[in-house]
Design a protein around this motif. Sequence first.
Motif, mmCIF file in Angstrom:
data_model
loop_
_atom_site.group_PDB
_atom_site.id
_atom_site.type_symbol
_atom_site.label_atom_id
_atom_site.label_comp_id
_atom_site.label_asym_id
_atom_site.label_seq_id
_atom_site.Cartn_x
_atom_site.Cartn_y
_atom_site.Cartn_z
ATOM 1 N N ARG A 54 0.619 -1.286 0.068
ATOM 2 C CA ARG A 54 0.083 -0.101 -0.016
ATOM 3 C C ARG A 54 0.764 1.171 0.080
ATOM 4 O O ARG A 54 0.700 2.266 -0.735
ATOM 5 C CB ARG A 54 -1.081 -0.087 1.239
ATOM 6 C CG ARG A 54 -1.860 1.152 1.498
ATOM 7 C CD ARG A 54 -2.853 1.085 2.275
ATOM 8 N NE ARG A 54 -3.593 2.297 2.277
ATOM 9 C CZ ARG A 54 -4.808 2.378 2.858
ATOM 10 N NH1 ARG A 54 -5.314 1.459 3.683
ATOM 11 N NH2 ARG A 54 -5.447 3.818 2.924
ATOM 12 N N SER A 55 1.919 1.149 0.834
ATOM 13 C CA SER A 55 2.604 2.496 1.037
ATOM 14 C C SER A 55 3.829 2.723 -0.087
ATOM 15 O O SER A 55 3.950 4.030 -0.640
ATOM 16 C CB SER A 55 3.524 2.311 2.266
ATOM 17 O OG SER A 55 4.160 1.604 2.330
ATOM 18 N N VAL A 56 4.167 1.828 -0.594
ATOM 19 C CA VAL A 56 5.180 1.910 -1.542
ATOM 20 C C VAL A 56 4.684 1.956 -2.986
ATOM 21 O O VAL A 56 4.936 2.680 -3.890
ATOM 22 C CB VAL A 56 6.456 0.735 -1.840
ATOM 23 C CG1 VAL A 56 7.348 1.037 -2.820
ATOM 24 C CG2 VAL A 56 7.070 0.896 -0.223
ATOM 25 N N GLY A 57 3.653 1.086 -3.175
ATOM 26 C CA GLY A 57 2.977 0.764 -4.437
ATOM 27 C C GLY A 57 3.225 -0.288 -5.049
ATOM 28 O O GLY A 57 4.309 -0.771 -5.485
ATOM 29 N N ASP A 58 2.309 -1.070 -5.640
ATOM 30 C CA ASP A 58 2.213 -2.408 -6.356
ATOM 31 C C ASP A 58 2.891 -2.378 -7.828
ATOM 32 O O ASP A 58 3.338 -3.245 -8.293
ATOM 33 C CB ASP A 58 1.445 -3.132 -6.188
ATOM 34 C CG ASP A 58 -0.050 -2.463 -7.139
ATOM 35 O OD1 ASP A 58 0.129 -1.465 -7.562
ATOM 36 O OD2 ASP A 58 -1.042 -2.925 -6.933
ATOM 37 N N THR A 59 3.096 -1.147 -8.231
ATOM 38 C CA THR A 59 3.547 -0.824 -9.755
ATOM 39 C C THR A 59 5.000 -0.336 -9.514
ATOM 40 O O THR A 59 5.582 -0.190 -10.442
ATOM 41 C CB THR A 59 2.733 0.285 -10.501
ATOM 42 O OG1 THR A 59 2.881 1.491 -9.788
ATOM 43 C CG2 THR A 59 1.365 0.027 -10.512
ATOM 44 N N THR A 60 5.677 -0.354 -8.443
ATOM 45 C CA THR A 60 6.978 -0.010 -8.183
ATOM 46 C C THR A 60 7.919 -1.090 -8.349
ATOM 47 O O THR A 60 7.691 -2.266 -8.179
ATOM 48 C CB THR A 60 7.400 1.104 -6.867
ATOM 49 O OG1 THR A 60 6.939 -0.193 -5.895
ATOM 50 C CG2 THR A 60 6.327 1.977 -6.653
ATOM 51 N N ALA A 88 7.617 3.686 9.928
ATOM 52 C CA ALA A 88 7.521 4.721 10.893
ATOM 53 C C ALA A 88 6.102 5.166 11.012
ATOM 54 O O ALA A 88 5.330 5.353 12.017
ATOM 55 C CB ALA A 88 8.144 5.841 10.425
ATOM 56 N N VAL A 89 5.484 5.468 9.742
ATOM 57 C CA VAL A 89 3.870 5.756 9.926
ATOM 58 C C VAL A 89 2.947 4.673 10.501
ATOM 59 O O VAL A 89 1.992 5.039 11.341
ATOM 60 C CB VAL A 89 3.411 5.902 8.337
ATOM 61 C CG1 VAL A 89 2.042 6.089 8.215
ATOM 62 C CG2 VAL A 89 4.325 7.102 7.705
ATOM 63 N N ARG A 90 3.351 3.414 10.370
ATOM 64 C CA ARG A 90 2.431 2.345 10.942
ATOM 65 C C ARG A 90 2.738 2.612 12.363
ATOM 66 O O ARG A 90 1.783 2.324 13.320
ATOM 67 C CB ARG A 90 2.793 1.135 10.374
ATOM 68 C CG ARG A 90 2.055 -0.145 10.816
ATOM 69 C CD ARG A 90 2.566 -0.644 12.027
ATOM 70 N NE ARG A 90 4.204 -1.055 12.064
ATOM 71 C CZ ARG A 90 4.682 -1.074 12.968
ATOM 72 N NH1 ARG A 90 4.218 -0.772 14.509
ATOM 73 N NH2 ARG A 90 6.243 -1.224 13.159
ATOM 74 N N ALA A 91 3.891 2.784 13.035
ATOM 75 C CA ALA A 91 4.055 2.708 14.410
ATOM 76 C C ALA A 91 3.343 3.945 15.127
ATOM 77 O O ALA A 91 2.861 3.972 16.073
ATOM 78 C CB ALA A 91 5.535 2.775 14.755
ATOM 79 N N VAL A 92 3.511 5.227 14.278
ATOM 80 C CA VAL A 92 2.648 6.390 14.753
ATOM 81 C C VAL A 92 1.278 6.262 14.857
ATOM 82 O O VAL A 92 0.710 6.568 15.835
ATOM 83 C CB VAL A 92 3.103 7.524 13.812
ATOM 84 C CG1 VAL A 92 2.123 8.599 13.957
ATOM 85 C CG2 VAL A 92 4.540 7.913 13.848
ATOM 86 N N MET A 93 0.694 5.453 14.003
ATOM 87 C CA MET A 93 -0.598 5.374 13.879
ATOM 88 C C MET A 93 -0.918 4.140 14.873
ATOM 89 O O MET A 93 -2.211 4.489 15.532
ATOM 90 C CB MET A 93 -1.183 4.853 12.487
ATOM 91 C CG MET A 93 -1.044 5.870 11.281
ATOM 92 S SD MET A 93 -1.613 5.204 9.618
ATOM 93 C CE MET A 93 -3.304 4.824 10.003
ATOM 94 N N GLU A 94 -0.478 3.291 15.038
ATOM 95 C CA GLU A 94 -0.534 1.937 15.901
ATOM 96 C C GLU A 94 -0.718 2.660 17.394
ATOM 97 O O GLU A 94 -1.579 2.095 17.870
ATOM 98 C CB GLU A 94 0.157 0.860 15.449
ATOM 99 C CG GLU A 94 0.081 -0.383 16.625
ATOM 100 C CD GLU A 94 0.848 -1.523 16.441
ATOM 101 O OE1 GLU A 94 1.029 -2.194 17.313
ATOM 102 O OE2 GLU A 94 1.890 -1.319 15.377
#
Length: 252
Positions: A54-60, A88-94
Amino acid sequence: MALLTKAPRGTQDILPARSYGWQYLESSLLRTAELFGFREIRTPTFEHTELFLRSVGDTTDVVQKEMYTFEDKGRRSITLRPEGTAGAVRAVMEHGLLGDALPLKVSYVTSCFRYEKPQAGRLREFHQFGAEVFGPAGPAADAELISLAYEALEALGISGGLSLELNSIGCPKCRPGYHKALEQYFRGNLDKLCPTCLERLGKNPLRILDCKNPDCQSIAANAPLGLDHLCGECEEHFEGLKTRLDALGLTY
């Protein structure tokens, strides 16, 4: 026996004679970030694969070709982190850190893993310094991050000869228009695009601009520019960023 006594291809040992240099580098980067109000965050070496899809993108290329992904004993898809932002984003949200005073500013020096062709300056296990700002969406945050990067390099004595290049891919409101312009342009060159870019064309034509294929690069050189497709709000943001960089004495 050779496999037992040789590091895997694309990795390296940091021996005692060189470890002091790594310690200096890491401490200098984090110390500079601290001066800007950033606090260190540390996240796991591996995450659920879905996070990077989701974050990096499945087309990269990172997701399609370079991630170290495996199934653990619980039949969960796990991936060694290919970059530091997603964790980092996941940890901040969690942990609900966005409920604290904003802006929230975190930094890290972390190991990352990508399966790519090892060469000078590029390994399959590498280290990344990153800084993330949560909260403000204005140009001041962008200017602060750019200034931090410059100061971090200057503290290491490697700022000479650097050049800063600015660009923008817009926001969710104006980006679709740019994507459409890119798709129309690249559809006029279908016979010259590589198979990977042909697949990207219908999903995310922006990724074609990153292709390393020489033919695709020559086509992309004349592609429409993102700056020509910004909405009024994004144009204002971009001009605000340049104004702040000028005030900081940073040339671009």
